[in-house]
Design a protein around this motif. Structure first.
Motif, PDB file in Angstrom:
ATOM      1  N   ILE A  48      39.757  40.675  38.908  1.00 41.94           N
ATOM      2  CA  ILE A  48      40.070  40.711  40.344  1.00 41.94           C
ATOM      3  C   ILE A  48      39.726  39.390  41.014  1.00 41.94           C
ATOM      4  CG2 ILE A  48      39.388  41.776  42.536  1.00 41.94           C
ATOM      5  CD1 ILE A  48      39.208  44.433  40.975  1.00 41.94           C
ATOM      6  N   SER A  49      38.574  38.812  40.667  1.00 42.97           N
ATOM      7  CA  SER A  49      38.213  37.524  41.271  1.00 42.97           C
ATOM      8  C   SER A  49      39.163  36.424  40.806  1.00 42.97           C
ATOM      9  CB  SER A  49      36.770  37.158  40.955  1.00 42.97           C
ATOM     10  OG  SER A  49      36.590  36.949  39.572  1.00 42.97           O
ATOM     11  N   PHE A  85      42.384  36.832  42.800  1.00 51.82           N
ATOM     12  CA  PHE A  85      42.123  36.422  44.174  1.00 51.82           C
ATOM     13  C   PHE A  85      42.058  34.899  44.298  1.00 51.82           C
ATOM     14  CE2 PHE A  85      39.002  35.495  47.573  1.00 51.82           C
ATOM     15  CZ  PHE A  85      39.724  35.990  48.641  1.00 51.82           C
TER      16      PHE A  85
END
Length: 132
Positions: free
Chosen positions: A52-53, A56
């Motif tokens: 997810i990071s 992002f």
């Protein structure tokens, strides 16, 4: 299009390609840090947090928010340069004042070199994105 413009474009492409790994390294370090924070502080799943990071940060990389991230990373590299040069001057027998002054030069060099490398690496990725 003249051959001079093509040659200039190839030179710019070659210069930019050399610095593209710098951006990838910084993004992976930031993903690792965010994953560590998520696992240690909030007890998140490590793999999911990393993915997810990463997504992002890739989103940020191709928007205008990258300029803010770029400035923050440049200041961090400047701080590393300041600490490293201050330490080296101090252990070699320099006075604290000299250590501070040369450390400030190290900070400025760290900021300028890292910002330049990041800008050239970003230009390489922008060139790839534009090409069809």
């Amino acid at each position: 299009m003249s051959s001079r413009n093509v040659r200039k474009g190839m030179v710019n492409y070659g210069e930019s390609k050399n610095f593209s790994g710098f951006n990838a390294f910084e993004l992976l370090v930031l993903c690792g840090f965010l994953t560590w924070m998520g696992v240690e502080k909030f007890n998140f799943n490590g793999v999911a947090t990393f993915i997810i990071s990463f997504i992002f940060l890739i989103f940020i990389f191709f928007t205008r928010l990258y300029l803010l991230l770029s400035v923050l990373f440049s200041l961090a590299w400047g701080g590393i340069g300041f600490l490293l040069i201050t330490f080296l001057v101090y252990i070699t027998g320099g006075s604290p004042t000299l250590s501070l002054i040369i450390g400030i030069v190290g900070f400025i060099l760290g900021v300028l070199i890292s910002f330049g490398a990041r800008t050239l690496g970003k230009r390489y990725y922008d060139d790839i994105e534009i090409d069809n």
